[in-house]
Enzyme design. Structure first.
Site, mmCIF file in Angstrom:
data_model
loop_
_atom_site.group_PDB
_atom_site.id
_atom_site.type_symbol
_atom_site.label_atom_id
_atom_site.label_comp_id
_atom_site.label_asym_id
_atom_site.label_seq_id
_atom_site.Cartn_x
_atom_site.Cartn_y
_atom_site.Cartn_z
ATOM 1 N N ASN A 111 0.852 -1.193 0.000
ATOM 2 C CA ASN A 111 0.000 0.000 0.000
ATOM 3 C C ASN A 111 0.879 1.231 0.000
ATOM 4 O O ASN A 111 2.004 1.194 0.497
ATOM 5 C CB ASN A 111 -0.872 0.006 1.267
ATOM 6 C CG ASN A 111 -1.776 1.228 1.361
ATOM 7 O OD1 ASN A 111 -2.400 1.623 0.368
ATOM 8 N ND2 ASN A 111 -1.842 1.837 2.538
ATOM 9 N N HIS A 113 0.904 5.096 1.454
ATOM 10 C CA HIS A 113 0.232 5.898 2.477
ATOM 11 C C HIS A 113 0.886 7.279 2.521
ATOM 12 O O HIS A 113 2.126 7.378 2.499
ATOM 13 C CB HIS A 113 0.359 5.201 3.842
ATOM 14 C CG HIS A 113 -0.354 5.938 4.930
ATOM 15 N ND1 HIS A 113 -1.725 5.951 5.042
ATOM 16 C CD2 HIS A 113 0.110 6.725 5.929
ATOM 17 C CE1 HIS A 113 -2.069 6.701 6.085
ATOM 18 N NE2 HIS A 113 -0.975 7.185 6.636
ATOM 19 N N SER A 140 4.908 6.723 2.312
ATOM 20 C CA SER A 140 5.515 5.424 2.602
ATOM 21 C C SER A 140 4.832 4.344 1.781
ATOM 22 O O SER A 140 3.603 4.369 1.616
ATOM 23 C CB SER A 140 5.320 5.055 4.084
ATOM 24 O OG SER A 140 5.761 6.077 4.942
HETATM 25 C C1 GAR Z 1 -2.947 9.043 -2.315
HETATM 26 O O1 GAR Z 1 -2.427 10.222 -1.771
HETATM 27 C C2 GAR Z 1 -2.673 7.859 -1.400
HETATM 28 O O2 GAR Z 1 -1.446 7.938 -0.736
HETATM 29 C C3 GAR Z 1 -3.811 7.991 -0.425
HETATM 30 O O3 GAR Z 1 -4.926 8.350 -1.198
HETATM 31 C C4 GAR Z 1 -4.480 9.080 -2.342
HETATM 32 C C5 GAR Z 1 -5.036 8.409 -3.567
HETATM 33 O O4 GAR Z 1 -4.787 9.173 -4.713
HETATM 34 N N1 GAR Z 1 -4.026 6.760 0.287
HETATM 35 C C6 GAR Z 1 -4.449 6.700 1.528
HETATM 36 O O5 GAR Z 1 -4.721 7.672 2.192
HETATM 37 C C7 GAR Z 1 -4.576 5.294 2.060
HETATM 38 N N2 GAR Z 1 -4.746 5.298 3.466
HETATM 39 P P1 GAR Z 1 -4.851 8.508 -6.149
HETATM 40 O O6 GAR Z 1 -6.213 7.802 -6.258
HETATM 41 O O7 GAR Z 1 -4.768 9.675 -7.092
HETATM 42 O O8 GAR Z 1 -3.723 7.563 -6.275
#
Ligand code: GAR
Length: 192
Positions: A111, A113, A140
């Site tokens: 994942n 984060h 991370s």
């Molecule tokens: C990203 O910033 C990712 O790190 C975060 O959601 C966003 C998704 O953006 N993930 C979390 O918060 C997971 N706990 P994306 O759909 O444009 O990749």
């Protein structure tokens, strides 16, 4: 049955899918370390799904609503196995996987984060980093375990917090770092 090749990757998304796009584009390189065999979402209208479909990638879309988590996860698991997926990359997948699902795929789910774990597990990471007066934020990539955002960290990128930053401005710069970190870390992970 032989275990699937770790280099066959499924990406799970819930929305925009910009990290998924970065992962797919990195996989287009002639010497790419992994290939994306499936993009799956718990939201059939996730914008990232349309992008993946247009790109010719197999997609799986199913909402757990009305179905219940066990049936939803069983269907997801079947789709992943049918596609001979070896590694699952969560990319903005905003649903908690059950302990049973994590156990079935132990050590094979990663994942991204948006914080420097172990700081700021969960949501609102950027606002919390700014409120704490941190000088540095970041992102991370980690292994998914039963503990939320708690598995071993595989890679991190730091992003300075600048004077006048709000959560949105910081999120934008961290997202750019995510797009570099995730493909590189996933490439290393699948080659281990
Ligand atoms: C990203 O910033 C990712 O790190 C975060 O959601 C966003 C998704 O953006 N993930 C979390 O918060 C997971 N706990 P994306 O759909 O444009 O990749």
């Amino acid at each position: 049955m032989a275990e699937a090749d770790a280099r066959s990757v499924a990406i799970l998304i819930s929305g925009r899918g910009s990290n998924m796009t970065a992962l797919v584009e990195a996989a287009d390189a002639p010497d790419a370390a992994y290939k994306v065999v499936l993009v799956a979402s718990d939201k059939s209208d996730a914008p990232g799904l349309a992008w993946a479909r247009a790109r010719g990638i197999a997609i799986f879309a199913l909402s757990p609503k009305g179905l219940g988590k066990p049936a939803y996860e069983a269907a997801l698991d079947a789709a992943l196995r049918a596609a001979e997926v070896g590694t699952i990359a969560l990319a903005g997948y905003m649903r908690l996987l059950s302990d049973g699902f994590v156990a079935k795929w132990r050590g094979r789910i990663v994942n991204i984060h948006p914080s420097l774990l172990p700081r700021y597990k969960g949501l609102d990471t950027h606002a919390r980093a700014i409120a704490a007066g941190d000088a540095v934020a970041g992102c991370s990539v980690h292994i998914v375990t039963e503990e939320l955002d708690g598995g071993a960290v595989l890679g991190q990128a730091e992003v300075p917090i600048l004077p006048g930053d709000d959560a949105d401005r910081l999120a934008e710069r961290v997202l750019a770092a995510e797009h570099r970190l995730y493909p590189a870390t996933l490439a290393e992970f699948v080659a281990r």
